[in-house]
Scaffold this active site. Structure first.
Site, PDB file in Angstrom:
ATOM      1  N   LYS A 199     -16.934 -26.349   3.066  1.00 28.28           N
ATOM      2  CA  LYS A 199     -17.907 -26.854   2.094  1.00 28.28           C
ATOM      3  C   LYS A 199     -18.462 -28.212   2.479  1.00 28.28           C
ATOM      4  O   LYS A 199     -19.637 -28.479   2.260  1.00 28.28           O
ATOM      5  CB  LYS A 199     -17.273 -26.953   0.696  1.00 28.28           C
ATOM      6  CG  LYS A 199     -17.204 -25.629  -0.027  1.00 28.28           C
ATOM      7  CD  LYS A 199     -17.056 -25.898  -1.516  1.00 28.28           C
ATOM      8  CE  LYS A 199     -17.157 -24.627  -2.344  1.00 28.28           C
ATOM      9  NZ  LYS A 199     -17.018 -24.933  -3.780  1.00 28.28           N
TER      10      LYS A 199
ATOM     11  N   LYS B 134     -17.499 -13.262   3.771  1.00 31.40           N
ATOM     12  CA  LYS B 134     -17.024 -13.000   2.415  1.00 31.40           C
ATOM     13  C   LYS B 134     -18.205 -12.799   1.456  1.00 31.40           C
ATOM     14  O   LYS B 134     -19.211 -13.489   1.584  1.00 31.40           O
ATOM     15  CB  LYS B 134     -16.192 -14.207   1.971  1.00 31.40           C
ATOM     16  CG  LYS B 134     -15.337 -13.990   0.750  1.00 31.40           C
ATOM     17  CD  LYS B 134     -14.586 -15.266   0.363  1.00 31.40           C
ATOM     18  CE  LYS B 134     -15.535 -16.357  -0.112  1.00 31.40           C
ATOM     19  NZ  LYS B 134     -14.882 -17.482  -0.807  1.00 31.40           N
TER      20      LYS B 134
ATOM     21  N   LYS C 113     -21.073 -16.002  -4.204  1.00 36.34           N
ATOM     22  CA  LYS C 113     -22.207 -16.320  -5.067  1.00 36.34           C
ATOM     23  C   LYS C 113     -23.165 -17.273  -4.382  1.00 36.34           C
ATOM     24  O   LYS C 113     -24.303 -17.424  -4.806  1.00 36.34           O
ATOM     25  CB  LYS C 113     -21.748 -16.865  -6.424  1.00 36.34           C
ATOM     26  CG  LYS C 113     -20.629 -17.875  -6.403  1.00 36.34           C
ATOM     27  CD  LYS C 113     -19.997 -18.020  -7.812  1.00 36.34           C
ATOM     28  CE  LYS C 113     -18.595 -18.587  -7.736  1.00 36.34           C
ATOM     29  NZ  LYS C 113     -17.815 -18.414  -8.944  1.00 36.34           N
TER      30      LYS C 113
END
Ligand code: TYM
Length: 333
Positions: free
Chosen positions: A112, A195, A198
């Site tokens: 991230k 993966k 969202k």
């Protein structure tokens, strides 16, 4: 005695990955009659920027998803994290127990923050320490999560062990990750090596819990596959990530195993398998999305369910935080 805790971030819509990897398992554990506590982790969500109105909407939508999928506020405690300030309080104590090096090794932090860690929030770095507080504030013994959260639950154990060792107590339990079922890591429908998430820019890569039947059908029809028919056994899926993903999704939705799916579907082409998957997915998911939109029409009712859940959560959390403060040496007058 076993006690289950888990949480989901209200940082966007719910995906099929969240449903199969987490929420469906939450419902299973609730139905086993164990004490279950499920949280909407709004304080984790703000570790990256959230529009206030969007955060409110997503918090209610996630709560609606919990309820629509079968979580029952009379059987489980359902609440949002920020209404129980003890999470932040215990999180601070754990910030002082955990080491910078431990946080630096977290793969989610590396993914991230990327190369631009200087620009990431301090909260994003400390994220796993707050997650440890979520779990340990209730002395939770079991934590149902998808595969991507395993490392964070292991870090929670490290924090518990270091706290116990530093203060010479046996206070916090070593919580176990529970990563079970056919779909612990649901992959993107466009790329079997990524993966389902969202945050993927392509909406075709995921099924959202709010998608209608036509959208679900279209996404599955267009899902990437290979030209071979399905194998007879799971070892035939090893080098076929996209095929494996669809078989696992099918198995999880049907509440069976990939073996059982292939015993029935082995030898069939995707032109036959995909329509069967569409029927199954629509049958299982459409009622949930309909119930979610019904619940979303009464936000005040959702808020009051979360408020009552928070009151119950605090009854467990307050004495555990108090005891922690006593162990650490904080005075109460
Ligand atoms: P989050 O919000 O990213 O995801 C919520 C849950 O969904 C699972 N999941 C998946 N499972 C299978 N396949 C996928 N593609 C997939 N994508 C997501 C996640 O593994 C997770 O179980 N840090 C957590 C939230 C959290 C938490 C906690 C969890 C905060 N405090 C305490 C457990 C206990 C997170 O970001 O999950």
């Amino acid at each position: 005695t076993p006690r289950v805790f888990s949480g989901i971030q209200p940082s966007g819509g719910l995906t099929l990955g969240n449903y199969l990897g987490a929420i469906k398992r939450f419902v299973d554990m609730q139905e086993q009659g164990i004490e279950t506590i499920y949280c909407v982790v709004d304080m984790h969500a703000i570790t990256v920027w959230q529009e206030p109105d969007a955060l409110r909407r997503q918090t209610r939508e996630l709560a609606a998803g919990y309820l629509a999928a079968g979580l029952d506020p009379s059987k489980s405690i359902l609440f949002n994290q920020s209404q129980v300030p003890e999470h932040a309080q215990l999180g601070w104590v754990f910030n002082c127990v955990a080491r910078m090096g431990w946080m630096n090794r977290m793969t989610q932090w590396k993914d991230k923050a990327g190369k631009n860690a200087e620009k990431a929030s301090l909260g994003l770095f400390a994220y796993p320490s707050l997650m440890a507080a979520d779990i340990l504030l209730y002395h939770a013994t079991h934590v149902p999560v998808g595969e991507d959260q395993k490392q964070h639950v292991e870090l929670t154990r490290d924090i518990a062990a270091k706290f116990n060792n530093d203060y010479g107590v046996e206070f916090f339990p070593l919580s176990e990750p529970v990563i079970e079922g056919a779909a612990t890591r649901v992959m993107s429908l466009r790329d079997g090596s990524k993966k389902m998430s969202k945050s993927d820019p392509s909406d075709m890569s995921r099924i959202n819990m709010t998608d209608d039947a036509d959208t679900i059908a279209k996404k599955i029809r267009k899902a990437k596959t290979d030209p071979e028919p399905l194998p007879e056994t799971p070892d035939g899926l090893e080098d076929r990530p996209e095929a494996r993903n669809l078989v696992r999704i099918y198995a999880a939705l049907a509440e069976t195993t990939p073996q059982a799916v292939l015993a029935e579907m082995g030898g069939k082409q995707f032109s036959e398998f995909k329509p069967a998957l569409v029927d199954l997915a629509v049958d299982r998911l459409a009622p949930i999305s309909e119930e979610m939109s019904r619940l979303m029409q009464d936000p005040a009712e959702i808020d009051s369910i979360l408020g009552r859940g928070a009151d119950r959560a605090r009854q467990i959390a307050t004495p555990i935080l108090q005891r922690t403060y006593d162990i650490v040496g904080m005075i109460r007058g």
